[in-house]
Design a protein around this motif. Structure first.
Motif, PDB file in Angstrom:
ATOM      1  N   ILE A 245       0.839  -1.202   0.000  1.00  5.99           N
ATOM      2  CA  ILE A 245       0.000   0.000   0.000  1.00  5.99           C
ATOM      3  C   ILE A 245       0.872   1.249   0.000  1.00  5.99           C
ATOM      4  O   ILE A 245       0.574   2.237  -0.680  1.00  5.99           O
ATOM      5  CB  ILE A 245      -0.958  -0.014   1.206  1.00  5.99           C
ATOM      6  N   LYS A 246       1.966   1.194   0.744  1.00  8.37           N
ATOM      7  CA  LYS A 246       2.872   2.344   0.788  1.00  8.37           C
ATOM      8  C   LYS A 246       3.442   2.651  -0.597  1.00  8.37           C
ATOM      9  O   LYS A 246       3.679   3.815  -0.934  1.00  8.37           O
ATOM     10  CB  LYS A 246       3.998   2.094   1.790  1.00  8.37           C
TER      11      LYS A 246
ATOM     12  N   ASN B 160       1.916   2.447  -3.346  1.00  6.70           N
ATOM     13  CA  ASN B 160       0.904   3.157  -4.120  1.00  6.70           C
ATOM     14  C   ASN B 160       0.551   4.508  -3.509  1.00  6.70           C
ATOM     15  O   ASN B 160      -0.207   5.280  -4.102  1.00  6.70           O
ATOM     16  CB  ASN B 160      -0.374   2.320  -4.215  1.00  6.70           C
ATOM     17  N   SER B 161       1.066   4.793  -2.324  1.00  3.46           N
ATOM     18  CA  SER B 161       0.677   6.007  -1.610  1.00  3.46           C
ATOM     19  C   SER B 161       1.425   7.232  -2.127  1.00  3.46           C
ATOM     20  O   SER B 161       2.434   7.130  -2.818  1.00  3.46           O
ATOM     21  CB  SER B 161       0.926   5.831  -0.109  1.00  3.46           C
TER      22      SER B 161
ATOM     23  N   ASP C 149     -11.657   0.941   2.716  1.00  2.37           N
ATOM     24  CA  ASP C 149     -10.635   1.563   1.891  1.00  2.37           C
ATOM     25  C   ASP C 149     -11.121   1.614   0.452  1.00  2.37           C
ATOM     26  O   ASP C 149     -11.986   0.830   0.039  1.00  2.37           O
ATOM     27  CB  ASP C 149      -9.328   0.761   1.935  1.00  2.37           C
TER      28      ASP C 149
ATOM     29  N   GLY D 283      -4.079   3.590  -1.767  1.00  2.00           N
ATOM     30  CA  GLY D 283      -3.081   4.121  -0.852  1.00  2.00           C
ATOM     31  C   GLY D 283      -3.465   5.426  -0.191  1.00  2.00           C
ATOM     32  O   GLY D 283      -4.548   5.978  -0.395  1.00  2.00           O
ATOM     33  N   GLU D 284      -2.545   5.912   0.666  1.00  2.00           N
ATOM     34  CA  GLU D 284      -2.729   7.198   1.333  1.00  2.00           C
ATOM     35  C   GLU D 284      -2.383   8.331   0.350  1.00  2.00           C
ATOM     36  O   GLU D 284      -1.628   8.107  -0.589  1.00  2.00           O
ATOM     37  CB  GLU D 284      -1.803   7.282   2.552  1.00  2.00           C
ATOM     38  N   PRO D 285      -2.932   9.516   0.497  1.00  2.19           N
ATOM     39  CA  PRO D 285      -3.793   9.970   1.594  1.00  2.19           C
ATOM     40  C   PRO D 285      -5.284   9.801   1.361  1.00  2.19           C
ATOM     41  O   PRO D 285      -6.085  10.223   2.188  1.00  2.19           O
ATOM     42  CB  PRO D 285      -3.444  11.456   1.675  1.00  2.19           C
TER      43      PRO D 285
ATOM     44  N   ASN E 161      -6.855   6.878   1.291  1.00  5.45           N
ATOM     45  CA  ASN E 161      -7.219   5.907   2.322  1.00  5.45           C
ATOM     46  C   ASN E 161      -6.569   6.268   3.650  1.00  5.45           C
ATOM     47  O   ASN E 161      -5.469   6.829   3.702  1.00  5.45           O
ATOM     48  CB  ASN E 161      -6.821   4.496   1.897  1.00  5.45           C
ATOM     49  N   SER E 162      -7.272   5.911   4.717  1.00  2.00           N
ATOM     50  CA  SER E 162      -6.810   6.232   6.067  1.00  2.00           C
ATOM     51  C   SER E 162      -7.162   5.062   6.983  1.00  2.00           C
ATOM     52  O   SER E 162      -7.631   4.015   6.533  1.00  2.00           O
ATOM     53  CB  SER E 162      -7.494   7.512   6.565  1.00  2.00           C
TER      54      SER E 162
END
Length: 643
Positions: free
Chosen positions: A142-143, A145-146, A361, A380-382, A384-385
């Motif tokens: 996920i990171k 894609n963030s 998410d 990913g973030e931001p 999603n949280s």
């Protein structure tokens, strides 16, 4: 559930008297509120009963669920922990999953993974369990894609609820309870009772849609056609101005359709879609780019989880096809909801079944051309949280979009956020592989060599031919493992395995070895030692008993001459696919090498290479009728002296 609680309370009443009668009434009332999805009153009552010392697995389940569906993950986590600690053997796997979700929402990923491990151990054929086992490093994925989005709050947010944005003319439609003051905390459940209405804005002013659409009931998620003339939206199930409950007492959701009339400037011709039902919910409409398909969320029969994503064709006469579940690659045993489809056929949705950061998410997958088996990617973030993130919409031309979230920094129960996509999301993973093919001895480039992509099922996916400089370029699917194989007439094939990756370009240079090597005692050690041919059974690669003695002769020669190095060449007959035979022959070569290593020969003195059916010693090629004995002559291993 209710009967079990009553039995428990009856037992307590024998011990402590009439005081329990009041608790029984409270639990019964709480059960009623809970079964009607009126969670806030249920929470108050369950807490009072629990504070009095009356506890059961069912009470903790209902209290935990009330917090969970009310997005109070801290309280839900505490209750689920007590439930699993005290009644772990009595509760189903779903409560382990929800407990893991609450821990994830609180940022305790280590604790969440520990509970998910337990969840995986007690479930069979659950996509969430198998997904967790395959993607234990999902946080790192996920990171990766963030950081691709720039996010800021929607200018029209209030201290109430704003969510469900949808593109409308030059602005947006969205849902809010700003005129009623009721917090829509139950939007993720199927019978939200708060009175939400639809509003539109053109970036300067907010207007409430007319009474033809908005009622004293609940109107939320919506989508319009590109011309702004047709509106699909979600509303509570009601008839003749009254709520309609199903046999369980649940008020379901339905999708309605309305048409905008220019002459009167109002929405009219309001109708209920035929895909609706009084027995299940149909909600959260979305349209394909050509507006010939309607996507939606439902818990209709055939759903895999609490809610799934479905779609129907919109026929020319205005009727709808039979709903199609998008399948287990997209839907899980949990919640998939709030679909949106871009002009390029990318489906965005919210889910708490796919690996995420916590709560709901936002995920994306490519459904263009009917495709339903592509990778499902967390955006990913931001965006999603750790909380719930949902109702995501995106204009792929302007790279701008909106979504809603109940993250803590918001003004209201839910808030809308705008975003800009700075880098594209990679869905179907393509990896570029380039390089050159050369002669291992002379280093000369090999023109016309074939470079092939072979998947893990030994199926050839694609191929490329080296150009005048010996170079090649080819793409592969980096969501799976692949073999990159170089093949040239007169040379031994070479290959490299590439596992799943993040899609970064890869350079692989091949240095091929000629298929005939001279030196030492000659090319063929078998002739020198007068060996019988090493044969294999059809479709097998293990050493036959009658061949072991011949291999032992080779081993004896290598023990006598410590500098002797050999290469095992293995072959198949022509039956079966060429690519499979090449794989099988490699297995036969390796089996022979492994056998010799097991008998004490150093592996640095041995090589093995499979040639498939490329070096038949008789007429038995593809399509030629031969006897079993004739075919057997081609299933052999040979020994070539290297030094």
């Amino acid at each position: 559930m209710k009967k079990r609680l009553q039995i428990l309370i009856f037992v307590f009443s024998l011990l402590i008297g009439v005081g329990s009668v009041a608790q029984e009434k409270r639990v019964t009332k709480a059960d009623t509120e809970y079964n009607e999805y009126s969670f806030s009153p249920a929470i108050d009552i369950y807490k009072k009963v629990l504070d009095k010392g009356y506890v059961s697995a069912d009470l903790l389940k209902n209290l935990g669920n009330s917090y969970y569906f009310n997005a109070d993950y801290k309280q839900a986590s505490d209750v689920y922990k007590r439930l699993i600690d005290d009644y772990g053997k009595e509760v189903g796997a779903e409560y382990f999953f929800r407990y893991a979700q609450t821990l994830k929402s609180l940022g305790d990923y280590e604790g969440s993974n520990a509970i998910m491990t337990k969840f995986s151990e007690i479930t069979d054929n659950d996509a969430r369990a198998s997904g967790f086992k395959e993607e234990k490093n999902y946080i790192e994925d996920i990171k990766k894609n963030s950081g691709r989005y720039t996010v800021k709050p929607f200018k029209f947010n209030t201290s109430y609820t704003e969510f469900a944005p949808s593109f409308y003319k030059e602005g947006l439609l969205f849902s809010s309870d700003r005129d009623t003051g009721n917090l829509a905390r139950y939007r993720h459940t199927w019978n939200s009772k708060d009175f939400l209405d639809l509003y539109d804005t053109n970036d300067s002013i907010v207007n409430k849609l007319g009474k033809e659409v908005n009622t004293r009931l609940h109107e939320s998620t919506s989508v319009t056609t590109k011309d702004g003339k047709t509106l699909y939206f979600t509303r509570n199930n009601f008839k003749n101005g009254k709520y309609v409950k199903d046999e369980k007492g649940v008020i379901r959701l339905k999708i309605f359709k309305a048409t905008f009339v220019d002459s009167t400037n109002v929405w009219s011709n309001l109708e209920e879609l035929s895909i609706n039902s009084d027995s299940y919910s149909v909600a959260h409409p979305a349209l394909s780019a050509d507006e010939k398909r309607l996507y939606f969320a439902s818990d209709m029969p055939g759903s895999l989880g609490a809610s799934d994503i479905f779609r129907v064709n919109i026929n020319e006469d205005g009727t709808y096809s039979t709903p199609e579940n998008l399948g287990s690659n997209i839907n899980t045993e949990a919640r998939e909801t709030f679909p949106f489809v871009t002009n390029e056929g990318v489906l965005y949705m919210s889910s708490d079944g796919h690996p995420g950061l916590g709560g709901l998410d936002v995920f994306a997958t490519n459904v263009a051309d009917g495709k339903l088996n592509g990778s499902v990617v967390n955006v990913g973030e931001p965006v999603n949280s750790k909380m719930d993130d949902f109702t995501f919409i995106f204009n792929s031309e302007t790279k701008k979009g909106y979504f809603a979230s109940n993250r803590e920094e918001g003004k209201g129960a839910d808030d809308i956020y705008s975003f800009i996509e700075n880098e594209p999301l990679l869905l179907d993973c393509h990896q570029a592989v380039t390089g050159t093919v050369r002669d291992k001895i002379s280093n000369e480039v090999l023109v016309g060599a074939a470079v092939k992509i072979i998947d893990e099922n030994n199926t050839e996916i694609s191929s490329a031919i080296t150009d005048s400089s010996g170079a090649y370029a080819i793409d592969l699917d980096c969501n799976q493992g692949n073999f990159v194989r170089a093949v040239m007439e007169g040379y031994v094939p070479a290959e490299e395995y590439l596992g799943k990756s993040d899609g970064k370009a890869k350079i692989i240079d091949f240095y091929l070895e000629r298929d005939k090597v001279s030196g030492g005692y000659g090319d063929d050690l078998a002739k020198l030692l007068q060996l019988s041919t090493i044969y294999f059974n059809f479709d097998k690669y293990n050493i036959r008993k009658d061949s072991e003695i011949e291999v032992q002769k080779v081993i004896a020669a290598m023990e006598k001459y410590p500098s002797l190095k050999i290469k095992v060449n293995s072959h198949t007959d022509s039956r079966g696919k060429d690519s499979y035979n090449l794989w099988l022959s490699q297995k036969r070569a390796q089996a022979t090498v492994d056998y010799m290593i097991s008998k004490g020969i150093s592996k640095d003195r041995l090589q093995g290479q499979g040639y498939g059916e490329t070096k038949l010693i008789n007429k038995c090629s593809n399509g030629v009728k031969c006897s079993g004995k004739e075919h057997e002559l081609n299933r052999r291993s040979e020994f070539i002296i290297l030094e």
